[in-house]
Design a protein around this motif. Structure first.
Motif, PDB file in Angstrom:
ATOM      1  N   LEU A 176      24.526  33.659 -20.335  1.00 11.59           N
ATOM      2  CA  LEU A 176      25.810  33.427 -20.605  1.00 11.59           C
ATOM      3  C   LEU A 176      26.733  34.791 -20.431  1.00 11.59           C
ATOM      4  N   LEU A 177      25.849  35.584 -21.242  1.00 10.04           N
ATOM      5  CA  LEU A 177      27.517  36.960 -21.579  1.00 10.04           C
ATOM      6  C   LEU A 177      27.365  37.812 -20.358  1.00 10.04           C
ATOM      7  N   PHE A 178      25.796  38.009 -19.835  1.00  7.42           N
ATOM      8  CA  PHE A 178      25.814  39.399 -19.118  1.00  7.42           C
ATOM      9  C   PHE A 178      25.274  38.676 -17.854  1.00  7.42           C
ATOM     10  N   ILE A 179      25.118  37.362 -17.366  1.00  6.71           N
ATOM     11  CA  ILE A 179      24.859  36.537 -16.340  1.00  6.71           C
ATOM     12  C   ILE A 179      26.542  35.804 -14.952  1.00  6.71           C
ATOM     13  N   SER A 180      25.839  34.245 -16.303  1.00 13.54           N
ATOM     14  CA  SER A 180      27.279  33.245 -15.650  1.00 13.54           C
ATOM     15  C   SER A 180      26.885  31.783 -16.469  1.00 13.54           C
ATOM     16  N   PRO A 181      27.578  31.194 -16.475  1.00 10.97           N
ATOM     17  CA  PRO A 181      27.726  30.152 -17.647  1.00 10.97           C
ATOM     18  C   PRO A 181      27.236  29.024 -16.304  1.00 10.97           C
ATOM     19  N   ARG A 182      27.449  30.082 -15.329  1.00 10.17           N
ATOM     20  CA  ARG A 182      27.851  28.486 -14.410  1.00 10.17           C
ATOM     21  C   ARG A 182      26.471  28.214 -13.490  1.00 10.17           C
ATOM     22  N   PRO A 183      26.233  27.324 -13.159  1.00 12.61           N
ATOM     23  CA  PRO A 183      24.995  27.049 -11.929  1.00 12.61           C
ATOM     24  C   PRO A 183      24.692  28.487 -11.152  1.00 12.61           C
ATOM     25  N   ARG A 184      24.102  28.599 -11.064  1.00 17.58           N
ATOM     26  CA  ARG A 184      23.455  30.024  -9.584  1.00 17.58           C
ATOM     27  C   ARG A 184      21.686  29.103  -9.017  1.00 17.58           C
ATOM     28  N   VAL A 185      22.013  29.302  -8.043  1.00 19.46           N
ATOM     29  CA  VAL A 185      21.136  29.054  -6.579  1.00 19.46           C
ATOM     30  C   VAL A 185      20.045  30.288  -6.467  1.00 19.46           C
ATOM     31  N   ILE A 186      19.040  29.531  -6.480  1.00 23.24           N
ATOM     32  CA  ILE A 186      17.936  30.646  -6.755  1.00 23.24           C
ATOM     33  C   ILE A 186      17.388  30.361  -5.055  1.00 23.24           C
ATOM     34  N   PRO A 187      16.841  31.301  -4.730  1.00 24.31           N
ATOM     35  CA  PRO A 187      15.752  31.429  -3.313  1.00 24.31           C
ATOM     36  C   PRO A 187      14.955  30.875  -3.473  1.00 24.31           C
ATOM     37  N   LEU A 188      14.351  29.438  -2.687  1.00 22.37           N
ATOM     38  CA  LEU A 188      13.429  28.766  -2.740  1.00 22.37           C
ATOM     39  C   LEU A 188      12.977  29.223  -0.934  1.00 22.37           C
ATOM     40  N   PRO A 189      11.196  29.053  -0.660  1.00 27.33           N
ATOM     41  CA  PRO A 189      10.427  29.058   0.501  1.00 27.33           C
ATOM     42  C   PRO A 189      11.243  28.107   1.148  1.00 27.33           C
ATOM     43  N   GLU A 190      11.274  27.850   2.283  1.00 26.36           N
ATOM     44  CA  GLU A 190      11.631  26.293   3.098  1.00 26.36           C
ATOM     45  C   GLU A 190      10.245  24.607   3.636  1.00 26.36           C
ATOM     46  N   ILE A 191       9.383  25.618   2.955  1.00 26.85           N
ATOM     47  CA  ILE A 191       8.258  24.172   2.265  1.00 26.85           C
ATOM     48  C   ILE A 191       8.708  23.482   1.162  1.00 26.85           C
ATOM     49  N   PHE A 192       9.493  23.737   0.263  1.00 26.21           N
ATOM     50  CA  PHE A 192       9.850  22.920  -1.322  1.00 26.21           C
ATOM     51  C   PHE A 192      11.196  22.332  -0.749  1.00 26.21           C
ATOM     52  N   SER A 193      11.874  22.278   0.768  1.00 32.01           N
ATOM     53  CA  SER A 193      12.601  20.688   1.708  1.00 32.01           C
ATOM     54  C   SER A 193      12.151  20.094   2.601  1.00 32.01           C
ATOM     55  N   ARG A 194      10.468  20.290   3.360  1.00 29.69           N
ATOM     56  CA  ARG A 194       9.994  19.495   3.753  1.00 29.69           C
ATOM     57  C   ARG A 194       9.635  18.359   3.607  1.00 29.69           C
ATOM     58  N   THR A 195       9.028  17.131   4.421  1.00 26.22           N
ATOM     59  CA  THR A 195       8.877  16.128   3.454  1.00 26.22           C
ATOM     60  C   THR A 195       7.421  15.934   5.007  1.00 26.22           C
ATOM     61  N   VAL A 196       6.780  15.375   4.029  1.00 27.57           N
ATOM     62  CA  VAL A 196       5.368  14.654   4.637  1.00 27.57           C
ATOM     63  C   VAL A 196       5.084  13.719   4.583  1.00 27.57           C
ATOM     64  N   GLU A 197       4.099  13.088   5.410  1.00 26.02           N
ATOM     65  CA  GLU A 197       4.101  11.349   5.788  1.00 26.02           C
ATOM     66  C   GLU A 197       2.690  11.200   5.079  1.00 26.02           C
ATOM     67  N   ILE A 198       1.992  10.034   3.648  1.00 27.00           N
ATOM     68  CA  ILE A 198       0.634  10.082   3.781  1.00 27.00           C
ATOM     69  C   ILE A 198       0.332   8.457   3.414  1.00 27.00           C
TER      70      ILE A 198
ATOM     71  N   MET B  23       0.300  -1.205   0.163  1.00 24.35           N
ATOM     72  CA  MET B  23       0.023  -0.052  -0.065  1.00 24.35           C
ATOM     73  C   MET B  23       1.017   1.582  -0.034  1.00 24.35           C
ATOM     74  N   THR B  24       1.957   0.882   0.680  1.00 26.18           N
ATOM     75  CA  THR B  24       2.763   2.013   0.499  1.00 26.18           C
ATOM     76  C   THR B  24       3.472   2.542  -0.695  1.00 26.18           C
ATOM     77  N   PHE B  25       3.847   1.395  -0.905  1.00 24.24           N
ATOM     78  CA  PHE B  25       4.197   1.398  -2.672  1.00 24.24           C
ATOM     79  C   PHE B  25       3.236   2.292  -3.323  1.00 24.24           C
ATOM     80  N   ALA B  26       2.583   1.631  -3.806  1.00 26.64           N
ATOM     81  CA  ALA B  26       1.628   2.037  -4.724  1.00 26.64           C
ATOM     82  C   ALA B  26       0.497   3.926  -4.465  1.00 26.64           C
ATOM     83  N   ILE B  27       1.179   4.317  -3.289  1.00 27.68           N
ATOM     84  CA  ILE B  27       1.014   6.238  -2.706  1.00 27.68           C
ATOM     85  C   ILE B  27       2.253   6.494  -2.966  1.00 27.68           C
ATOM     86  N   GLN B  28       3.245   5.996  -3.215  1.00 24.82           N
ATOM     87  CA  GLN B  28       4.055   6.604  -3.380  1.00 24.82           C
ATOM     88  C   GLN B  28       4.574   6.764  -4.940  1.00 24.82           C
TER      89      GLN B  28
END
Length: 296
Positions: free
Chosen positions: A110-132, A1-6
């Motif tokens: 590429l020219l005006f910002i950077s070719p490298r990955p840039r971290v974007i701001p994210l609210p804390e809720i994006f990193s939380r987990t929940v059990e269902i 059941m857990t597998f099916a929900i996931q």
């Protein structure tokens, strides 16, 4: 059941994102019969807008709204710069200008910002987990499902219950006849690009909420996903685009769960093989769009 929900949560989350990507692409194709190859760069613009204003004291939701608004503006600019000047000449010219505008936006980043990955701001809720039901899932998956349900419902209401939506459906069915009946062609086309930009902006927030960074080429994968999903569902059907997104998500998720670890790196090859089988069975896609008139 857990597998099916996931499994269900993963399919609905990924499918919601894929369906929105496909919808944003096919809404322009439905009217112009032209693929907007600069669509992926709208997601890139969303990410870099968030990055550039991340140092401000604005709340995250205000920054997110500004990023989505910039995607809408860029979507409209795509029509004015890459499509409108040449759309009456030839399909080849539009494809070239679409690619050129996409490359222009990438090189500007590429020219005006950077070719490298840039971290974007994210609210804390994006990193939380929940059990269902015993299944532990990131909150961002549930946010993606909720956003997809709300946006798809709003889009369905727009297309069926508003004057703009009815005019867009008429233009998608027979563009020439719609113009003869007084539908303002340029307004309808610009509206389609604006809606496509809005959807791309929301998708960008959800997509980068999974990876947390933005790079100049970040739009390539969403563009490819949207294109494949629309082909599966049917290039001329809005409903088909949504169905195609969920079918593609089901295939991807199923392969993630069933393929042995050593074969996971070949997942894309298996995915494309299944897509080919679907198209051999239904070359026009799972859903057929309306009969169409000529584009002008």
């Amino acid at each position: 059941m857990t597998f099916a929900i996931q499994f269900l949560i993963n399919v609905l989350s990924l499918g919601g994102a894929y369906a929105l990507m496909a919808l944003g692409l096919v809404i322009v194709y439905g009217i112009l019969r032209l693929v907007n190859f600069a669509y992926g760069e709208l997601i890139m613009v969303t990410g870099y807008t968030l990055f550039l204003i991340s140092g401000s004291a604005l709340p995250w939701f205000v920054m997110a709204a500004a990023a989505v608004a910039m995607a809408v503006v860029t979507g409209i600019a795509t029509d004015y710069i890459a499509f409108r000047p040449v759309r009456a000449k030839s399909v080849t010219a539009v494809l070239i200008t679409s690619f050129a505008f996409s490359t222009l936006l990438q090189n500007a980043a590429l020219l005006f910002i950077s070719p490298r990955p840039r971290v974007i701001p994210l609210p804390e809720i994006f990193s939380r987990t929940v059990e269902i039901g015993g299944a532990i899932t990131p909150m961002r998956n549930l946010l993606t499902i909720a956003a997809a349900v709300i946006l798809l419902a709003l889009f369905a209401f727009l297309m069926r219950r508003t004057v703009l939506g009815i005019a867009m459906r008429a233009a998608a069915t027979n563009f020439t006849m719609a113009r003869m009946l007084g539908v303002p062609a340029n307004l309808i086309i610009s509206s389609a690009f604006a809606i496509s930009g809005f959807i791309a902006g929301v998708v960008g927030l959800l997509w980068m909420g999974r990876i947390g960074t933005v790079v100049p080429g970040i739009g390539l994968e969403p563009l490819l996903v949207a294109f494949i999903a629309t082909i599966i569902g049917g290039m001329r059907s809005l409903t088909g685009a949504v169905i195609g997104g969920f079918v593609l998500a089901f295939i991807d998720t199923s392969l993630n769960y069933t393929l042995p670890q050593e074969l996971l790196k070949f997942r894309d090859a298996f995915t494309f093989s299944l897509v080919i089988l679907i198209l051999l069975w239904r070359p026009e896609g799972l859903m057929r769009g309306p009969a169409t008139g000529q584009r002008t």
